[in-house]
Every structure is written in C-alpha cells, then in structure tokens.
Motif scaffolding. Structure first.
Motif, PDB file in Angstrom:
ATOM      1  N   ARG A  22      15.571   4.007  42.504  1.00  0.00           N
ATOM      2  CA  ARG A  22      15.021   2.986  41.609  1.00  0.00           C
ATOM      3  C   ARG A  22      14.738   1.729  42.414  1.00  0.00           C
ATOM      4  N   LEU A  87       8.929   1.643  28.254  1.00  0.00           N
ATOM      5  CA  LEU A  87       8.992   2.762  29.189  1.00  0.00           C
ATOM      6  C   LEU A  87       7.554   3.228  29.418  1.00  0.00           C
ATOM      7  N   LEU A 109      17.764   5.919  34.676  1.00  0.00           N
ATOM      8  CA  LEU A 109      17.484   4.729  33.860  1.00  0.00           C
ATOM      9  C   LEU A 109      18.814   4.152  33.354  1.00  0.00           C
TER      10      LEU A 109
END
Ligand SMILES: [Zn+2]
Length: 305
Positions: A22, A87, A109
């Motif tokens: 990420r 999203l 996430l």
C-alpha cells in the motif's frame, strides 16, 4: 526496543508485509491510497494480439520477462475527500480458482486502517472480474453499508446485458466467467448503483468520466485538489503501452478505440503533468507520463516518506 529478535518476530507475524502493498499520498486536500490486490498470472499472448509473436517475444526478452506467462499487477485505490470514503475498483476477489496471489485488497485495506463499513462510495472503472470480483466476496458484501453508492457508467451496465466478445482474444474459459461475474455484480448491487452518462462528481474533487475503448463503458477517475491532480486510468493502459501504445490487448472489447483512448490519455497526462495510477501497472504505479518526441515514457515518482 528494536533488536534482531523482535524484528524477526514481527516478520514471522506477517511475512507478506516485507513486500510493500500500500502506498499513501496526498492530492491537494484529498487523501489517496493505492492498494495492491496482488498479481494474476496470464499468458503473454494476451498482451499484444495484433503483432508478430516474434516482435512480442523480443519485447519480453528486452524487459527481462518470461516468454509464456507474466504476472499482471492488480491495483485498486481508496480516497478520502471531505466526509466521503471512496473505493475505486475492487480487485479480483476470491471466488475464482487458480489465482491465490490475487484478491488481497480487503485484508490490506483493513491493515491500512480503512474499514469497508466506512466506504460511502465505490467507483467501478468497468465490470471485468478483476475490477468487481472483490465486491462479490461474502465478507465484503456483509461489511459494505446498505446505503453505499456504487458509481458505474450507463454504457457499461448496458453492454453487459449482451456483451460482445468478437474483437477480444482471451483464453477460452474467460468470457463466460467475465459475463457471469458482471451479471452477479449487477444482481447483487442493482439497488445501490448510481448510473452516470458521461461524467459525474462523486465527491469534492473526485470525478469519474467515461472513456470507452477497453469496454464501451470504461471510465477513469480524476482526483483534482489545490492545483494537484491524479488520474486513475483503470485498464486504459498496460505496461507495454509506453513502448507500444498501438499494441492491442486481448481483453479490449474495441481494440482500435482502446488505442485512441490510451494515446489521448497519455497526451493529456503529459500535458497536464498530473500523476497517473493504472490498475495493471507495477505497484505502486504512481508516476507521470513524459513525451519524448512521439514516444511516451513512464516516470515513476520518488517515494515520499
Ligand atoms: Zn483489468
């Protein structure tokens, strides 16, 4: 206190964190996050369907890639603007056998501190299974809010009622699975869809716009705030596109239009100097497009810590 013992302990707890998955950045006042959903192995032949296989083989060798199969990176994004959590695409999900390295976005996430329960809006660039599959995972379905808004182009919804695969070149089992997944997505979320025609502002500075090409309803997302900008280009471009924007991809439903869209976006991004993220560029896929004469060049950002 940091010691060899407790660093290795941490590694044992979650070895997957040793490869970053990420990447957070700011686009003006918008918080943006790229999350890797993993990788999906595909035959290299899908990468260029309108060229001599020898030319493709030469390019693969030049890129130090294996001749027959390659790992197709899958990126999704999340953004926070004002009081909305958005999203952008949802990855492959877990219901397709044979792709154990994909479908990772829900866990990642969570690990990034974004709860699915907090998502107010989902933007779908198009209804291929590697973009909507994640929304069909049971735990994701259970956790999404009953009032979540799912934004998708009218042309995309219409296309999947009777999809045309005649210009695609996909491995044989793929089209029926794409069709089933798009249908399941529609049936599951029909009451929560917010269908737009050409362009729609989802949150302050977050706009989805129709491009067509890859699929008739394919769309890209622009994040624009305080003079900064980022475009999430979905499947408008793949890694090979910088060297060969005219090489057609086997998953494109209108490959000629897809090429026009790709070149148009490249030119636009070279001109506006905004950031580009795309679903299938190598993670974190955050960079810019430079124009060298007639050639496009990928310029990755230096990671910001
Ligand atoms: Zn895709």
């Amino acid at each position: 206190m940091l010691s060899v013992e407790n660093t290795s302990q941490r590694a044992i707890q979650d070895p997957s964190d040793l490869v970053p998955s990420r990447y957070a950045l700011k686009v003006g006042n918008i918080d943006a996050l790229v999350v890797s959903d993993g990788v999906l192995p595909l035959p290299t032949s899908t990468m260029a369907t309108n060229v001599d296989p020898a030319d493709l083989a030469k390019w693969l060798d030049h890129m130090f890639m294996p001749p027959d199969k390659f790992d197709w990176p899958l990126n999704v994004m999340a953004a926070r603007s004002a009081d909305q959590t958005i999203l952008i695409d949802a990855g492959l999900g877990g219901q397709f056998p044979g792709f154990p390295r994909a479908g990772q976005f829900p866990r990642r996430l969570d690990a990034a501190g974004i709860q699915l329960e907090d998502v107010t809006d989902v933007i779908i660039t198009h209804m291929h299974m590697d973009h909507v599959g994640g929304l069909l995972v049971p735990e994701v379905k259970e956790r999404l809010r009953a009032d979540v808004r799912i934004h998708v182009a009218a042309a995309e919804v219409k296309f999947w009622t009777s999809p045309d695969f005649s210009h695609t070149v996909m491995p044989k089992p793929v089209p029926p699975v794409l069709r089933e997944t798009a249908t399941s997505f529609y049936n599951e979320y029909r009451d929560r869809l917010r269908i737009f025609e050409d362009k729609h502002e989802v949150a302050p500075g977050v706009t989805v716009r129709l491009t067509g090409g890859h699929t008739p309803g394919h769309s890209v997302v622009d994040l624009i705030s305080n003079g900064e900008r980022l475009t999430f280009a979905g499947d408008a471009m793949f890694p090979v596109a910088f060297d060969h924007p005219d090489w057609q991809n086997g998953f494109e439903h209108d490959p000629e239009e897809a090429t026009r869209v790709r070149v148009g976006l490249f030119r636009e991004l070279a001109e506006n100097r905004g950031l580009l993220v795309a679903a299938h560029l190598p993670f974190p896929s955050v960079g810019r497009v430079a124009l060298d004469g007639d050639a496009f060049r990928w310029v990755p950002v230096i990671w910001d810590y």
